[in-house]
Design an enzyme around this catalytic site. Structure first.
Site, PDB file in Angstrom:
ATOM      1  N   ASP A 169       0.859  -1.177   0.000  1.00 39.85           N
ATOM      2  CA  ASP A 169       0.000   0.000   0.000  1.00 39.85           C
ATOM      3  C   ASP A 169       0.905   1.240   0.000  1.00 39.85           C
ATOM      4  O   ASP A 169       2.059   1.172   0.433  1.00 39.85           O
ATOM      5  CB  ASP A 169      -0.887  -0.030   1.243  1.00 39.85           C
ATOM      6  CG  ASP A 169      -1.657   1.259   1.428  1.00 39.85           C
ATOM      7  OD1 ASP A 169      -2.314   1.688   0.469  1.00 39.85           O
ATOM      8  OD2 ASP A 169      -1.580   1.843   2.525  1.00 39.85           O
ATOM      9  N   ASP A 174      -7.097  -1.967   3.366  1.00 37.87           N
ATOM     10  CA  ASP A 174      -6.087  -2.983   3.048  1.00 37.87           C
ATOM     11  C   ASP A 174      -6.434  -4.352   3.631  1.00 37.87           C
ATOM     12  O   ASP A 174      -5.829  -5.359   3.255  1.00 37.87           O
ATOM     13  CB  ASP A 174      -4.709  -2.560   3.595  1.00 37.87           C
ATOM     14  CG  ASP A 174      -4.218  -1.265   2.972  1.00 37.87           C
ATOM     15  OD1 ASP A 174      -4.380  -1.101   1.751  1.00 37.87           O
ATOM     16  OD2 ASP A 174      -3.685  -0.429   3.719  1.00 37.87           O
ATOM     17  N   ASP A 217      -1.828  -0.775   6.053  1.00 35.28           N
ATOM     18  CA  ASP A 217      -2.093  -0.224   7.379  1.00 35.28           C
ATOM     19  C   ASP A 217      -3.530   0.210   7.587  1.00 35.28           C
ATOM     20  O   ASP A 217      -3.921   0.535   8.697  1.00 35.28           O
ATOM     21  CB  ASP A 217      -1.178   0.977   7.639  1.00 35.28           C
ATOM     22  CG  ASP A 217      -1.605   2.201   6.829  1.00 35.28           C
ATOM     23  OD1 ASP A 217      -1.998   2.023   5.648  1.00 35.28           O
ATOM     24  OD2 ASP A 217      -1.554   3.318   7.361  1.00 35.28           O
TER      25      ASP A 217
END
Length: 646
Positions: free
Chosen positions: A344, A548, A544
């Site tokens: 990410d 996600d 995080d």
């Protein structure tokens, strides 16, 4: 009457009824009781052997029985209890049979040595488990038991377990924060090493989050509790470490299943060995029984069973000390097989907070005044971009002109307006201040900055654009090194982000990532992870945020940043408490090292068993050498696994 009272009950007159203080060495002795028993058994065997010529036979046998009892009690109890519980034979029972077999043919000393070395190897394995358990016990010791709550202007000391949401607690310098919360008054440097592992204190003030078991260093804080004491980040860390130690790796589960079947095969082979050579090869009955007892000793899979667990526990403990939490041995084993890592962007590759990278002021206006005015206006907004502009203004200007902001309004999704010195200020996106004017500002400087992946905010005063702020979510200090290290290890990094193509491209280039996918919604991230699994077979996902979580759950190994959301932490398999991406490469290296040591142990232990069985069948090996060879190999594989503690 005092305004502040502390509810503390002390009973000084009860001291005479207290039990005598336990010596400091006593708990340490209990911790190593298994090792002490093994060494005491060995010492007794050595004394008995050295005094053989002067001891009577009954005394000589009696001392051996004592050595058997002291050294073998723990393992015998473990083996019998486990056999009754699972209704399956195990390696401990096999060693009991081997010792009894040795005694039955008159080899008292060899049987006692067998028990001694087996007990010693068991003590070493227990040592490795205790070493890993210290990761939990040391964490538990950091938890405060009491908290100072402020109610109706008074201070009350209550158990931490009694704290409730929205309680306001007082934490003084030198004290540990009892529960997660938000600072509502005061400021202090906080030692967060218990959570992140970082030794450098972090300054915390009004409206900032603080965590349970971190230490207030130089100030007094009033903290509003935002999390139940049983659900703090610290409690979740403890639960993760506990689960990691309890969950077994695939290799360990296989060995445990294999062990029961192997023990039965060995016992059948021993029974055959007792009579087949006598009947078929002309051996004497005593030689056949002797060789059967040697086979019982050397064929036991002690070293094989001990090849995995100490190494896995040592690796988990090692990683935990460095701020990397495995949720189980399976993940410690699997992470070494990763071929690609999906990452990410926001909060993972980047810091997750935009910062002002460039400010261009129209030459007809005073730079400091415009920056101060923009900072003062944005200070009244909670938007991340507004906070970044305010932070930039505070940092850049040593002496600020007196700015009074009036009639500040937020235009949702576009920007803000306000009155400063009787002039109308508009701060926001190009469309908010006028796209055509924005694109022509200072010969089109803004579109050039946008092409670099930066977010552009304009400042307009009385219908004239006077400034442009370029903001960017900067990449973490460790990102470039982490990506470079991953590539060197043959692991392909791929960035998945919901940002637009320009921003994604700029961040990917800065981080050194060759592959990236932009404009990803949470469901699309999940689909991309599925496609990457088909292509690379074993992939990890690092994230995080809530968006996600589905991708973290779908990947072979989910890795969450420690500052991430609760759902990301709960869904992941590994947590980076220090938010340091370089820890990923260290973790992969540790996992590969662990798997390499496990393979070494398995190969070595099987080789020793095969050699000992063959030499026994060829009548080369005698019982003492068989005992030393077999149990010595068990100690060696355990010591090899313990190397992972460093």
């Amino acid at each position: 009457m005092e305004t502040n009272t502390k509810v503390i009950q002390k009973t000084n007159n009860n001291q005479e009824h207290n039990p005598p203080e336990t010596p400091k060495w006593f708990p340490k002795a209990l911790e190593h009781i298994e090792l002490i028993a093994a060494l005491l058994s060995g010492l007794l065997i050595l004394i008995t052997w050295s005094l053989e010529s002067i001891l009577s036979e009954p005394m000589w046998i009696f001392l051996h029985i004592i050595a058997f009892s002291i050294g073998g009690f723990a393992k015998a109890r473990e083996g019998i209890t486990e056999t009754i519980r699972t209704k399956r034979l195990n390696v401990e029972m096999l060693m009991i049979f081997a010792a009894i077999g040795s005694v039955s043919i008159g080899y008292w000393t060899e049987g006692a040595i067998l028990i001694f070395i087996f007990a010693l190897s068991g003590a070493l394995e227990t040592y490795s488990m205790n070493k890993s358990n210290k990761a939990i016990s040391s964490l538990m010791e950091l938890q405060p038991e009491e908290a100072t709550v402020i109610k109706n202007g008074q201070e009350q000391i209550i158990p931490v377990s009694s704290l409730k949401m929205d309680d306001v607690i007082l934490v003084r310098a030198g004290e540990r924060i009892p529960a997660d919360g938000t600072v509502i008054k005061g400021s202090s440097a906080i030692d967060e090493s218990a959570i992140t592992g970082e030794s450098i204190p972090v300054n915390k003030g009004n409206s900032q989050e603080v965590y349970a078991s971190t230490v207030v260093l130089n100030g007094t804080l009033h903290v509003r509790i935002t999390t139940k004491p049983t659900e703090t980040l610290f409690q979740k860390i403890i639960a993760m470490v506990q689960n990691a130690q309890e969950e077994k790796s695939p290799s360990q589960l296989f060995i445990e299943r294999f062990e029961g079947m192997y023990v039965i095969i060995v016992l059948i082979a021993v029974a055959i060995m007792m009579f087949l050579p006598f009947l078929a090869f002309g051996w004497t009955i005593s030689e056949s029984i002797y060789r059967a007892m040697v086979l019982l000793v050397v064929a036991s899979p002690c070293a094989l069973v001990a090849s995995i667990s100490p190494a896995t526990l040592s690796a988990i403990s090692n990683a935990a000390r460095k701020g990397v939490l495995f949720k189980g041995g399976v993940h410690a084993e699997n992470v070494s097989n990763v071929k690609a890592i999906a990452l990410d962007k926001t909060g993972t590759l980047t810091n997750g907070k935009p910062v002002v990278t460039e400010v261009i002021i129209h030459p007809d206006f005073d730079r400091e005044y415009i920056i101060a005015a923009a900072g003062a206006i944005e200070n009244e907004s909670t938007h991340p971009l507004a906070q970044a502009i305010t932070a930039y203004s505070d940092k850049q200007l040593r002496s600020k002109p007196g700015i009074q902001v009036y009639d500040m309004k937020t235009i949702s999704g576009n920007g803000v307006t306000a009155i400063v010195d009787n002039k109308k200020y508009e701060i926001g996106k190009p469309d908010f201040v006028g796209r055509e004017a924005a694109s022509k500002y200072l010969n089109g400087i803004a579109p050039e900055l946008a092409l670099q992946g930066q977010t552009i905010i304009f400042v307009k005063v009385d219908n004239k654009i006077v400034a442009v702020f370029a903001l960017k979510d900067t990449i973490r200090n460790t990102t470039k090194k982490a990506i470079r290290d991953l590539k060197e290890r043959g692991i392909q990094p791929i960035m998945l982000t919901g940002d637009n193509e320009l921003t994604a491209k700029a961040v990917a280039e800065e981080a050194g990532i060759d592959q990236y996918i932009a404009n990803c919604l949470p469901q699309e991230k999940l689909e991309h992870v599925k496609e990457l699994r088909k292509k690379y077979h074993n992939i990890a996902m690092v994230g995080d945020g809530i968006n996600d979580a589905p991708a973290l759950a779908t990947s072979n190994v989910g890795i969450a940043m420690g500052e991430g959301t609760d759902i990301a932490l709960e869904t992941s398999d590994i947590v980076l408490m220090k938010n340091d991406l370089s820890r990923i490469t260290n973790t992969i290296t540790l996992s590969r090292r662990m798997n390499r040591i496990i393979k070494q142990n398995i190969f070595f232990s099987l080789s020793v068993i095969i050699v000992l069985i063959l030499t026994n069948y060829l009548q080369i090996l005698d019982l003492p050498l068989g005992v030393i060879g077999h149990e010595g190999s068990t100690i060696l594989v355990i010591l090899n696994g313990l190397r992972l503690l460093k």
